[in-house]
Design an enzyme around this catalytic site. Structure first.
Site, short mmCIF file in Angstrom:
data_model
loop_
_atom_site.label_atom_id
_atom_site.label_comp_id
_atom_site.label_asym_id
_atom_site.label_seq_id
_atom_site.Cartn_x
_atom_site.Cartn_y
_atom_site.Cartn_z
N LEU A 42 0.87 -1.18 0.00
CA LEU A 42 0.00 0.00 0.00
C LEU A 42 0.91 1.23 0.00
O LEU A 42 1.79 1.34 0.84
CB LEU A 42 -0.89 0.02 1.25
CG LEU A 42 -2.07 -0.95 1.30
CD1 LEU A 42 -2.70 -0.93 2.69
CD2 LEU A 42 -3.11 -0.61 0.24
N ASP A 43 0.69 2.15 -0.95
CA ASP A 43 1.54 3.33 -0.94
C ASP A 43 1.08 4.28 0.17
O ASP A 43 0.04 4.06 0.79
CB ASP A 43 1.56 4.00 -2.33
CG ASP A 43 0.20 4.44 -2.82
OD1 ASP A 43 -0.10 4.20 -3.99
OD2 ASP A 43 -0.54 5.06 -2.03
N PRO A 44 1.84 5.34 0.44
CA PRO A 44 1.55 6.19 1.61
C PRO A 44 0.15 6.78 1.65
O PRO A 44 -0.43 6.91 2.74
CB PRO A 44 2.61 7.30 1.48
CG PRO A 44 3.74 6.63 0.78
CD PRO A 44 3.11 5.71 -0.21
#
Length: 282
Positions: free
Chosen positions: A37-39
């Site tokens: 999951l990206d930020p």
């Protein structure tokens, strides 16, 4: 420590940094996660410590279900609200139009992964290159949309839920949806609710509870008719001595001993012959 559990990653932190925090929390050195999951995104992140990280490729992780909000009229190169360049005022749409548009987005969809994604380019996450101002060029991919629905609409925000295959991107789904609506748009919120059976709403996964990996493997059980010591010692097996002989991957059960094997064109090979399970997760 060998441990498998489902964590709830908060928004505003990358998966690697979040994993580092978990390693400090539990006092472990070796750990990994599945389904980056990206930020910008929050939600379900499957985490494993020790040898249990080797289970990732055998787990049931589809569909991946997300809840997201599309901001109609907003434009952002990252596909989210972190880099808004402009906001156009557009007239409200009818719920009938929204439902009709998202109903067209089931099945196989081709797309170009967003530059601000977790895809790797020469070993580096695309979103890291994009954030550094470097040009990012990704190849066309495809994703399967198992289901999609509009949850609510409070102009200019459209909330929806979508179930995707591994490798699918909600940012790309949202961009295609906006195009079908004839407007521009960007995500203002994104949360992964589940990956396969790993569901944050399920009480079994609450509070990072330790899980038994055998309950979540995407493998059919198989049985060896010969001497169990052949499996324990990693000796070459013959398909004729197995209960199931069809091509595929299997969890091979020999008493209290487990191995993961693959049968291909009558040949049997071990994918993992030292499965550290004894009475469940620990």
């Amino acid at each position: 420590m060998n441990r498998l559990f489902l964590a709830d990653k908060p928004a505003g932190i990358g998966s690697n940094k979040f994993l580092s925090a978990l390693k400090r929390k539990y006092g472990v050195k070796k750990a990994g996660f599945s389904g980056t999951l990206d930020p910008f995104a929050s939600g379900a992140l499957i985490v494993a410590f020790g040898q249990y990280a080797r289970f990732f490729r055998f787990l049931k992780k589809e569909p991946k279900i997300y809840a997201a909000t599309l901001w109609l009229g907003a434009q952002s190169p990252s596909g989210d609200n972190e880099n808004i360049e402009r906001v156009e005022q557009i007239p409200p749409l009818s719920r009938k139009v929204l439902d009709a548009a998202i109903a067209q987005m089931r099945g196989e969809i081709k797309f170009i992964p967003p530059a601000f994604s977790a895809k790797k380019i020469d070993g580096v996450r695309a979103y890291k290159l994009a954030r550094a101002g470097e040009e990012v060029s990704l190849k066309e991919s495809s994703m399967r949309v198992f289901d999609a629905e509009i949850l609510s609409y409070a102009h200019p925000f459209v909330s929806f839920r979508v179930a995707l295959s591994e490798g699918g991107y909600v940012r790309s789904f949202a961009q295609i949806l906006a195009e079908k609506l004839g407007v521009c748009g960007t995500l203002s919120a994104l949360r992964r609710e589940s990956e396969g059976a790993f569901d944050l709403k399920d009480p079994r996964f609450a509070d990072e509870a330790a899980l038994n990996p055998l309950e979540f493997l995407d493998l059919a059980p198989n049985f060896y008719d010969g001497d169990a010591r052949d499996v324990i010692l990693g000796k070459k097996l013959a398909a004729k001595d197995l209960a199931s002989r069809a091509d595929g991957r299997y969890l091979l059960i020999c008493g209290d001993f487990y191995s993961i094997i693959e049968i291909s064109s009558g040949e049997v090979r071990y994918l993992w012959n030292d499965v550290p399970i004894a009475g469940g997760a620990f």
